[in-house]
Write a protein that holds these residues in place. Structure first.
Motif: not given
Length: 225
Positions: A105, A113, A136, A140, A142, A182
């Motif tokens: 991240a 994301k 989470s 963030k 998915s 996404e």
């Protein structure tokens, strides 16, 4: 100086032994010692059954006593037991590539994301994230999985009979579906330990970075004294 050995805590299900899988030839350039965790079937571990936790601890201690330098598991859902297994031994333990998520991240641009590709998205919960040291609400993500696919069904069998091409196809389809929903994903983390055989194909097609359990295992060994 003795060569460092990786310990793998395995499901009761017979591991897939094609090249590129954790139990396959040539995946690692260092010795590997594997042990089956009694009672830890793919279905039980995926469903979060904590009755097998003590067997994971027992097998971790066994492998440590046999001289392995670090420990991983051949199912990322075993990451639920990360804290307990790590506390039971003195060697490095990384039971799930979900441990990569906070690092990954930090490597993507703001607003992007981390995509998590898992064996079964319906079974991956906040408990698994917290066991890997993050939430989470802070990072963030998915999530998408291969549940319902032919590969998913085969990998639940006691002796999985699966062609690498079949698994690569199902992983690619899941990645494409995730990116369609996404498009702002900046990197991918593969939870499932069977997915590294598809990592390079996914990198080539998507242009995204992919972190998986093979990279995690190599890092652990390099870290170990």
């Amino acid at each position: 100086m003795a060569e460092k050995t990786l310990g793998i805590l395995e499901l009761e299900n017979e591991p897939v032994k094609h090249p590129g899988f954790l139990a396959g030839p040539g995946t690692f350039q260092f010795p590997v010692k594997r042990v089956k965790v009694r009672g830890a079937t793919a279905r039980k571990v995926t469903e979060g059954d904590k009755s097998v936790k003590h067997e994971y601890i027992k097998c971790a201690r066994q492998l440590e006593s046999e001289g392995v330098a670090a420990l991983i598991a051949n199912c990322g859902f075993a990451g639920l037991f990360q804290a307990e297994v790590s506390a039971a031994v003195s060697i490095p333990v990384a039971l799930s590539s979900l441990l990569f998520v906070p690092f990954v991240a930090r490597t993507v641009p703001p607003g992007r994301k981390v995509g998590i590709l898992t064996f079964d998205a319906s079974k991956l919960t906040e408990d698994h994230f917290e066991a890997a040291g993050w939430s989470s609400t802070d990072i963030k993500v998915s999530v998408a999985g291969i549940e319902g696919s032919d590969s998913w069904r085969r990998l639940l069998e006691p002796v999985p009979d699966i062609a690498p091409s079949e698994l690569i196809k199902d992983v690619m389809n899941a990645v494409r579906a995730l990116l369609k929903v996404e498009p702002g994903i900046g990197a991918l983390v593969f939870e499932c330990t069977g997915f590294p055989i598809a990592s390079e194909a996914v990198r080539r097609e998507t242009g995204l970075r992919v972190a998986d359990c093979v990279g995690l295992a190599k890092m652990l060994i390099e870290m170990s004294p």
